[in-house]
Design an enzyme around this catalytic site. Structure first.
Site, PDB file in Angstrom:
ATOM      1  N   TYR A 162       0.839  -1.207   0.000  1.00  0.00           N
ATOM      2  CA  TYR A 162       0.000   0.000   0.000  1.00  0.00           C
ATOM      3  C   TYR A 162       0.869   1.250   0.000  1.00  0.00           C
ATOM      4  CZ  TYR A 162      -3.536   3.349   1.622  1.00  0.00           C
ATOM      5  OH  TYR A 162      -4.372   4.428   1.755  1.00  0.00           O
TER       6      TYR A 162
ATOM      7  N   GLY B   2       2.688   1.539  -3.403  1.00  0.00           N
ATOM      8  CA  GLY B   2       1.737   1.826  -4.464  1.00  0.00           C
ATOM      9  C   GLY B   2       1.309   3.280  -4.475  1.00  0.00           C
TER      10      GLY B   2
END
Length: 251
Positions: free
Chosen positions: A217, A220
């Site tokens: 996460y 990204g």
């Protein structure tokens, strides 16, 4: 001398951003005042649905929500279903979306580590069960953001990206200033005994360092932010970047 000037002109051409794409001339016509068409990706989630509620208060807005309902729920938007200014589309942002809009609010991505261990397998990187989680989360942030930027460029829309304070990793200062670059770990910490997994960057009770599921996460979102600035520099894209704190993003 000619070669030097040519090189300088070429360098200045590379560094100066292009002007933003032009909107339809109908938008500036005094005889035509159409409603503002707004796309909200991930609009069925916690933050997205509240944003939709606010946008729908303005009768001059037409709101399109694109969501694959992986973590979001249609119940969050039930009161708007059937409204003439509202449209709900089941769509995964990792696939291109062809719509005419004026603004894009790009919120799509699972924002809580709770959901990282549940995932319909899209692809496999390694034989580890959790590997598909990392792939899908990164794919949503990277490919999904590229698709939304491409859409914004084609139709001349402004775009907003919701990011996270997690891009700073485990910060060494609190609160973080704009000049702070962070303290990041792009792969997470690995438990050498492979006996346990943990969702955060901490040691377990036995003192073993555990693999961080949230690194997919963090990285990204960091790539998504990079893409926003690259599109601004190369194509003159106008954008807004919001970094939510962890308590807000995790609901």
């Amino acid at each position: 001398m000619a070669n030097s000037n040519g090189a300088n002109n070429h360098a200045s051409h590379q560094t100066s951003p292009k002007p933003p794409p032009m909107l339809s001339p109908l938008r500036s016509s005094k005889f035509c005042q159409p409603k503002l068409r707004i796309l909200v990706t991930g609009g069925a989630g916690f933050i997205g649905s509240h944003l939709v509620d606010k946008l729908m208060e303005n009768d001059n807005n037409e709101v399109i929500v694109a969501d694959n309902f992986f973590t979001g729920s249609k119940d969050n938007l039930r009161k708007w279903i059937g409204h003439p200014n509202f449209e709900l589309v089941r769509h995964d942002v990792t696939e291109p979306l062809l719509v005419k809009v004026d603004q894009i609010y790009h919120l799509a991505c699972p924002a809580s580590p709770i959901f990282y261990k549940y995932n319909p397998v899209k692809a496999s990187i390694t034989s580890f069960t959790f590997s598909v989680i990392f792939y899908t989360t990164i794919k949503t942030n990277v490919i999904g953001t590229l698709n939304m930027l491409g859409l914004a460029k084609r139709v001349g829309a402004r775009i907003l990206l919701t990011s996270t304070s997690e891009v700073y990793g485990d910060p060494l200062e609190h609160p973080q200033k704009e000049e702070y670059w962070g303290n990041v770990n792009p792969i997470g910490r690995w438990n050498l005994r492979l006996s346990t997994f943990k969702l955060f960057r901490y040691s377990n009770t036995s003192g073993d360092i555990c693999f961080s599921l949230v690194s997919c996460y963090d990285e990204g979102k960091r790539v998504a932010e990079t893409l926003m600035f690259d599109y601004h520099r190369q194509h003159g894209m106008k954008f807004v970047l919001l970094e939510f704190s962890t308590p807000m993003a995790h609901g």
